[in-house]
Design a protein around this motif. Sequence first.
Motif, PDB file in Angstrom:
ATOM      1  N   GLY A   1       0.838  -1.188   0.000  1.00  0.00           N
ATOM      2  CA  GLY A   1       0.000   0.000   0.000  1.00  0.00           C
ATOM      3  C   GLY A   1       0.873   1.238   0.000  1.00  0.00           C
ATOM      4  O   GLY A   1       1.987   1.221   0.530  1.00  0.00           O
ATOM      5  N   VAL A   2       0.385   2.313  -0.615  1.00  0.00           N
ATOM      6  CA  VAL A   2       1.125   3.573  -0.693  1.00  0.00           C
ATOM      7  C   VAL A   2       0.165   4.705  -0.354  1.00  0.00           C
ATOM      8  O   VAL A   2      -0.978   4.724  -0.832  1.00  0.00           O
ATOM      9  CB  VAL A   2       1.733   3.787  -2.099  1.00  0.00           C
ATOM     10  CG1 VAL A   2       2.413   5.146  -2.183  1.00  0.00           C
ATOM     11  CG2 VAL A   2       2.721   2.673  -2.430  1.00  0.00           C
ATOM     12  N   VAL A   3       0.623   5.648   0.467  1.00  0.00           N
ATOM     13  CA  VAL A   3      -0.181   6.804   0.852  1.00  0.00           C
ATOM     14  C   VAL A   3       0.594   8.064   0.486  1.00  0.00           C
ATOM     15  O   VAL A   3       1.756   8.219   0.878  1.00  0.00           O
ATOM     16  CB  VAL A   3      -0.498   6.801   2.363  1.00  0.00           C
ATOM     17  CG1 VAL A   3      -1.382   7.988   2.723  1.00  0.00           C
ATOM     18  CG2 VAL A   3      -1.171   5.495   2.766  1.00  0.00           C
ATOM     19  N   VAL A   4      -0.047   8.966  -0.272  1.00  0.00           N
ATOM     20  CA  VAL A   4       0.596  10.209  -0.699  1.00  0.00           C
ATOM     21  C   VAL A   4      -0.391  11.357  -0.566  1.00  0.00           C
ATOM     22  O   VAL A   4      -1.596  11.152  -0.413  1.00  0.00           O
ATOM     23  CB  VAL A   4       1.093  10.122  -2.161  1.00  0.00           C
ATOM     24  CG1 VAL A   4       2.145   9.041  -2.315  1.00  0.00           C
ATOM     25  CG2 VAL A   4      -0.077   9.888  -3.117  1.00  0.00           C
ATOM     26  N   GLY A   5       0.117  12.580  -0.663  1.00  0.00           N
ATOM     27  CA  GLY A   5      -0.728  13.756  -0.705  1.00  0.00           C
ATOM     28  C   GLY A   5      -1.128  14.078  -2.136  1.00  0.00           C
ATOM     29  O   GLY A   5      -0.544  13.555  -3.095  1.00  0.00           O
ATOM     30  N   GLU A   6      -2.109  14.966  -2.291  1.00  0.00           N
ATOM     31  CA  GLU A   6      -2.607  15.311  -3.626  1.00  0.00           C
ATOM     32  C   GLU A   6      -1.539  15.951  -4.505  1.00  0.00           C
ATOM     33  O   GLU A   6      -1.579  15.828  -5.728  1.00  0.00           O
ATOM     34  CB  GLU A   6      -3.804  16.270  -3.509  1.00  0.00           C
ATOM     35  CG  GLU A   6      -5.127  15.583  -3.279  1.00  0.00           C
ATOM     36  CD  GLU A   6      -6.292  16.545  -3.409  1.00  0.00           C
ATOM     37  OE1 GLU A   6      -6.052  17.752  -3.640  1.00  0.00           O
ATOM     38  OE2 GLU A   6      -7.443  16.092  -3.271  1.00  0.00           O
ATOM     39  N   ASN A   7      -0.591  16.647  -3.888  1.00  0.00           N
ATOM     40  CA  ASN A   7       0.419  17.359  -4.677  1.00  0.00           C
ATOM     41  C   ASN A   7       1.672  16.526  -4.910  1.00  0.00           C
ATOM     42  O   ASN A   7       2.684  17.045  -5.380  1.00  0.00           O
ATOM     43  CB  ASN A   7       0.795  18.676  -3.993  1.00  0.00           C
ATOM     44  CG  ASN A   7       1.455  18.455  -2.637  1.00  0.00           C
ATOM     45  OD1 ASN A   7       1.367  17.368  -2.072  1.00  0.00           O
ATOM     46  ND2 ASN A   7       2.103  19.483  -2.115  1.00  0.00           N
ATOM     47  N   PHE A   8       1.627  15.232  -4.608  1.00  0.00           N
ATOM     48  CA  PHE A   8       2.802  14.381  -4.782  1.00  0.00           C
ATOM     49  C   PHE A   8       3.131  14.212  -6.262  1.00  0.00           C
ATOM     50  O   PHE A   8       2.252  13.929  -7.079  1.00  0.00           O
ATOM     51  CB  PHE A   8       2.551  13.011  -4.146  1.00  0.00           C
ATOM     52  CG  PHE A   8       3.666  12.020  -4.373  1.00  0.00           C
ATOM     53  CD1 PHE A   8       4.924  12.242  -3.853  1.00  0.00           C
ATOM     54  CD2 PHE A   8       3.446  10.868  -5.118  1.00  0.00           C
ATOM     55  CE1 PHE A   8       5.956  11.339  -4.063  1.00  0.00           C
ATOM     56  CE2 PHE A   8       4.464   9.955  -5.334  1.00  0.00           C
ATOM     57  CZ  PHE A   8       5.727  10.194  -4.802  1.00  0.00           C
ATOM     58  N   ARG A   9       4.399  14.412  -6.600  1.00  0.00           N
ATOM     59  CA  ARG A   9       4.889  14.204  -7.954  1.00  0.00           C
ATOM     60  C   ARG A   9       6.160  13.366  -7.877  1.00  0.00           C
ATOM     61  O   ARG A   9       6.923  13.471  -6.916  1.00  0.00           O
ATOM     62  CB  ARG A   9       5.190  15.538  -8.650  1.00  0.00           C
ATOM     63  CG  ARG A   9       3.968  16.435  -8.823  1.00  0.00           C
ATOM     64  CD  ARG A   9       2.952  15.832  -9.772  1.00  0.00           C
ATOM     65  NE  ARG A   9       1.804  16.704  -9.982  1.00  0.00           N
ATOM     66  CZ  ARG A   9       0.706  16.685  -9.252  1.00  0.00           C
ATOM     67  NH1 ARG A   9       0.615  15.849  -8.223  1.00  0.00           N
ATOM     68  NH2 ARG A   9      -0.305  17.493  -9.519  1.00  0.00           N
TER      69      ARG A   9
END
Length: 374
Positions: free
Chosen positions: A166-174
């Motif tokens: 599983g991976v969790v990121v923010g909306e602005n992750f690039r």
Amino acid sequence: MGGWWPWRIPWKRRRAWLSGRGLCGIVRAWERATMTQQHSPCHGAAGTLHVTLDELRERGPLFHATWVAIGNFDGLHVGHQRILKTAVAQAAGGAAPVALTFHPHPRAVVGSGAPPALMTLAARSACIRAFGVQCTVCLRFDADLARLPATDFVQAVLVKGLAARGVVVGENFRFGHRAQGTPQLLRELGHRLGFAVTVVEPVRCGGDIVSSSLVRRRLLEGDVEAAARLLDRPFRLSGRVVRGDGRGRTLGFPTANVLPDPELLLPGEGVYRVRFWRDGMEALPALAVISSRPTFTAGPVALEVHILDFSGDLYGEAVEVEFLDRVRGIVRFRSAEELRRQIQQDVAAARARFAADGQGRPQPAASSCGGPRA
């Protein structure tokens, strides 16, 4: 036939045990925990693993399985905290909650230069661990990583290197070369490669999206109380006590001259009410001045701390200064005596505020991280 045998247990109860709600479930849970620890390079260590892209490629999976929170996490503001808490809450099936961060800052390699940091890398890792993350993987950001296509980044780092489930990121992750990878692409790759993806919405505070850049801006403005709301704790600056010119002592208010860690951001010039943390000891109520000393011969901006009701030698000690609120701005006084009278007023105001807060005496040691609340 006497004795205790499984077939003497009703079938429904036997099925519950065999399906994982009884002894077999306990054994499987123990095996998962043991396997996670055995495959964790952070097990029994400080909780941080520094790796390069080549090392990830050569060593293969560093873990049995992980649930990865990705971000720079500088300052560990409330937006970062939401990402970490989500990863810890979602980690399942024996997957270890892991944070993936980068050093140096990507802008130091592909931009105009890294912004001043809000916390040292060691402090960042310690705070991340306070949220229940088992290990912080610090991936070196260099030219090779910057050139890596987005798809290859996912394959090499998340799948082969971290065995992500599983991976969790923010909306602005690039991610990937020229930051071409987006959360949507990450979702598509996760569906194809077998890991779940959660995109966490940004946190807003006073109408603004919380970010490390916003925290820096508030600190440079001297608004340390606004910065504390974004961080969910007062901002702390670490450094070491060095010898100064002794001018504070001649005015009747001896100060500890703190040389901050060179990578860290210094709040805007002003007089601040602070807590002074000695290494491994309690927090002392104090007053801090950040200025170029305009009343005397102006020089580089420095941090001086007058500790209330304290006497002792601090030279060489590693310390932290925790900023509570701003008392006033910096003024160029006409004489040393005029400055001395103003300092008296500042100290009196700080004492009154500490007394009102119930913090007029040294406070016991506490974590500088927010951490999960009950």
